[in-house]
Motif scaffolding. Structure first.
Motif, mmCIF file in Angstrom:
data_model
loop_
_atom_site.group_PDB
_atom_site.id
_atom_site.type_symbol
_atom_site.label_atom_id
_atom_site.label_comp_id
_atom_site.label_asym_id
_atom_site.label_seq_id
_atom_site.Cartn_x
_atom_site.Cartn_y
_atom_site.Cartn_z
ATOM 1 N N SER A 142 43.910 43.935 39.437
ATOM 2 C CA SER A 142 43.026 42.821 39.072
ATOM 3 C C SER A 142 43.570 41.483 39.525
ATOM 4 O O SER A 142 42.858 40.481 39.489
ATOM 5 N N ASP A 152 36.445 32.308 36.419
ATOM 6 C CA ASP A 152 37.219 33.320 35.693
ATOM 7 C C ASP A 152 36.313 34.346 35.028
ATOM 8 O O ASP A 152 36.592 35.549 35.035
ATOM 9 N N ARG A 153 35.209 33.888 34.462
ATOM 10 C CA ARG A 153 34.286 34.811 33.805
ATOM 11 C C ARG A 153 33.516 35.645 34.823
ATOM 12 O O ARG A 153 33.426 36.872 34.698
ATOM 13 N N ARG A 154 32.988 34.986 35.851
ATOM 14 C CA ARG A 154 32.067 35.669 36.749
ATOM 15 C C ARG A 154 32.758 36.553 37.776
ATOM 16 O O ARG A 154 32.223 37.584 38.177
ATOM 17 N N TYR A 201 36.392 37.310 37.681
ATOM 18 C CA TYR A 201 37.579 38.013 37.185
ATOM 19 C C TYR A 201 37.332 38.727 35.859
ATOM 20 O O TYR A 201 38.245 39.382 35.333
ATOM 21 N N GLY A 202 36.128 38.590 35.319
ATOM 22 C CA GLY A 202 35.808 39.292 34.090
ATOM 23 C C GLY A 202 36.504 38.774 32.851
ATOM 24 O O GLY A 202 36.627 39.495 31.854
ATOM 25 N N ALA A 203 36.959 37.526 32.894
ATOM 26 C CA ALA A 203 37.637 36.948 31.730
ATOM 27 C C ALA A 203 36.670 36.841 30.559
ATOM 28 O O ALA A 203 35.491 36.522 30.733
ATOM 29 N N GLY A 204 37.183 37.084 29.377
ATOM 30 C CA GLY A 204 36.347 37.036 28.192
ATOM 31 C C GLY A 204 36.244 35.670 27.567
ATOM 32 O O GLY A 204 35.643 35.515 26.500
ATOM 33 N N THR A 205 36.809 34.677 28.205
ATOM 34 C CA THR A 205 36.760 33.312 27.692
ATOM 35 C C THR A 205 35.511 32.608 28.177
ATOM 36 O O THR A 205 34.882 33.016 29.163
ATOM 37 N N GLY A 206 35.139 31.529 27.493
ATOM 38 C CA GLY A 206 33.992 30.744 27.911
ATOM 39 C C GLY A 206 34.295 29.943 29.163
ATOM 40 O O GLY A 206 35.453 29.727 29.522
ATOM 41 N N ASP A 207 33.244 29.505 29.842
ATOM 42 C CA ASP A 207 33.418 28.668 31.022
ATOM 43 C C ASP A 207 34.027 27.330 30.630
ATOM 44 O O ASP A 207 33.784 26.809 29.537
#
Length: 350
Positions: free
Chosen positions: A14, A253-255, A257-263
């Motif tokens: 990842s 990061d969200r879109r 890398y699949g991060a679970g944090t907000g933009d």
């Protein structure tokens, strides 16, 4: 001598650079990179291109120094002599960079006169020799950034030859700017816009090398345009779009890398960046050298013109400090936006 552990891009990892901000002369300096890092924790950030002569003989702290918070960060190197490229790569690795990249895409006259950049598309064996020597010298990934061809070259043959040569030499990845470069008759600016884009050519290359990292650059104006290529290809690289509208980095990061944090919002990015600004001012850095990279942050939002005007006019004044940034931010903070800058900074520090 301790044996070096070779590090390469594992396509199942990842941590591979699914998104990067392109190396851009006069733009992606350490202040720009530190600012962009406030918007994305995972994007791979690139330095401006630096020549081997400058790395070996120049002021290394000035040319190569960077903040630990910039990681992951890659260094783009300009040159064509394998021994000098290896010596420079060794210095780059000693400074702590996460990757070193060979520039085979820049079409400027200055770069051509130094026999590197896009003209190396005609010399894949030279690039391969550089890769081989650099891989022997360092353990960090060695990558190449190239065009699909130059001038009258057939893009099928030219890109195939480059990819075959550098991958055989051990290159860890290939970033492809999906346009030809015309070394005669077009300016560097025109070379970024005039030659037609050919994304399909890069997709065909990936089918030949399913187990190698191949990333796409060129003409990607938004995350919406770039995102569909992650999967068919291994990574996407945005340049001018990310610089002129850096707020788009807040969703990377969200879109991608699949991060679970907000933009990250533009307001949050400024708040996070203020401690860096203050620390740099103490070192004697001019505020305008930092804030010039922030002008497009509120692009398309109410108050964007005031944000740009305040930073442009007031940041150049003698003694300008973080209060200029706070004033500019207040001009775009809509009613009901939330806490004051000072309040957010106190919370962040706590």
């Amino acid at each position: 001598m301790t044996e070096k552990r070779q590090v390469s891009y594992d396509l199942n990892d990842s941590a591979i650079p699914r998104f990067s901000v392109a190396p851009m002369m006069d733009w992606t300096d350490r202040h720009c990179r530190s600012f962009h890092r406030q918007l994305s924790r995972h994007a791979l950030l690139y330095t401006e291109m630096v020549t081997t002569g400058a790395v070996i003989h120049g002021d290394r702290d000035k040319l190569l120094g960077f903040s630990p918070g910039e990681h992951p960060v890659a260094f783009q190197l300009g040159g064509s002599d394998p021994a000098d490229m290896a010596a420079s790569a060794r210095i780059v690795a000693q400074f702590g960079y996460d990757e070193v990249n060979i520039n085979c895409g820049c079409p400027s006259d200055r770069v051509q006169s130094g026999s590197f950049g896009a003209c190396l598309m005609r010399e894949p064996e030279t690039v391969a020799a550089c890769v081989s020597e650099m891989k022997t010298a360092v353990s960090i990934p060695v990558t190449v950034k190239c065009r699909i061809g130059v001038d009258e070259q057939d893009t099928e043959q030219a890109l195939d030859a480059m990819a075959a040569a550098v991958f055989a030499a051990g290159a860890d990845g290939l970033w492809v700017h999906a346009r030809k470069a015309w070394l005669q008759g077009l300016s560097p600016k025109e070379n970024r816009d005039v030659p037609p884009l050919d994304y399909d050519r890069v997709l065909r290359l990936k089918k030949q090398y399913p187990d190698k990292f191949i990333g796409l650059n060129g003409g990607l104006a938004s995350l919406e345009a770039a995102e569909p290529f992650v999967g068919p290809l291994d990574g996407v690289m945005l340049g001018r779009a990310a610089y002129h509208d850096p707020a788009l980095l807040g969703a990377v990061d969200r879109r991608l890398y699949g991060a679970g944090t907000g933009d990250v919002t533009p307001w949050q990015a400024v708040e996070r960046f203020l401690p860096y600004v203050e620390a740099e001012l103490v070192k004697g850095t001019k505020l305008s050298n930092i804030t010039r990279h922030m002008l497009g942050l509120f692009h398309g939002r109410p108050g964007a013109r005031s944000w740009r005007r305040i930073l442009t006019v007031e940041a150049i004044k003698p003694g300008a400090g973080p209060e200029v940034v706070e004033k500019a931010l207040a001009a775009v903070t809509a009613p009901g936006q939330g806490r004051s800058v000072a309040g957010n900074r106190s919370d962040h520090a706590a």
